[in-house]
Design a protein around this motif. Structure first.
Motif: not given
Length: 218
Positions: A41, A45, A49, A51, A67, A78, A129, A163
């Motif tokens: 995931l 970043t 993208e 998450s 994370y 996020f 993601r 996705w």
């Protein structure tokens, strides 16, 4: 444009996957599949993208810290759907949390995911993601048929939006028929096993042929 997963998996396994791909990340307890899922995931970043994590095992605080530990930079977009604690609408260390009553509340998970999808669209996040950690607790609450229907809709949403979906499962917690049934919904699988010399992984379904087992802990 493919989703990059290089620098996470060994290059001889997989370096990128097509938009709309759903992968099952399968491995026994203590195999590090949750960390691998978070790393996959976080890899997006740096590409701008977003998450999303659906957590059915660990509270949002633990997920956020884990994370952050694998991130190389800022969070970016996020979101967490937390099925194990009660903090709806709250933020945990910069992550927006959506609360669901239990891992068995499949309707609630679906509603919160749809809300996040709308929010991502409003925030101009085109690439997302989605990690699901883990599917195994859900089968303690609902039967296989109901879970199959839920996952069919859930993975279809990811596919239709281009996705990337990553879904963890512990195969040792289920009989082989359950795992085989769930596997039908996914484009491929990343399998992890514990060998004498450490963890190994292979990829099936999204490569021309199943890869060989490759060491993860080098």
């Amino acid at each position: 444009m493919p989703y990059k997963i290089d620098d996470v998996l060994p290059p001889e396994l997989l370096t990128e996957v097509d938009p709309g791909t759903n992968l099952l990340v399968s491995g026994p307890a203590m195999s590090g599949k949750r960390q691998l899922l978070l790393q996959l995931l976080a890899r997006g970043t740096s590409e701008g993208e977003g998450s999303v994590v659906v957590t059915s095992r660990n509270p949002a605080e633990d997920v956020t810290q884990s994370y952050r530990d694998v991130l190389d930079g800022d969070f970016g977009y996020f979101r967490i759907i937390d099925c194990v604690s009660s903090r709806s609408g709250a933020e945990v260390d910069g992550a927006r949390v959506h609360e669901v009553s239990s891992p068995g509340d499949l309707t609630g998970i679906g509603i919160e995911f749809s809300e996040i999808a709308r929010d991502a669209e409003a925030a101009d996040i085109e690439r997302l993601r989605v990690g699901f950690d883990s599917l195994s607790p859900l089968l303690m609450y609902v039967d296989l048929q109901r879970l199959f229907r839920f996952l069919h809709v859930f993975t279809s949403q990811i596919q239709s939006r281009d996705w990337l979906g990553l879904f963890a499962i512990d195969p040792d917690s289920h009989d082989q028929q359950e795992v085989n049934t769930i596997s039908q919904l996914f484009d491929g699988m990343i399998e992890i096993r514990l060998g004498d010399d450490g963890r190994e992984a292979r990829v099936r379904g999204v490569t021309d042929a199943p890869t060989d087992w490759v060491a993860l802990d080098e």
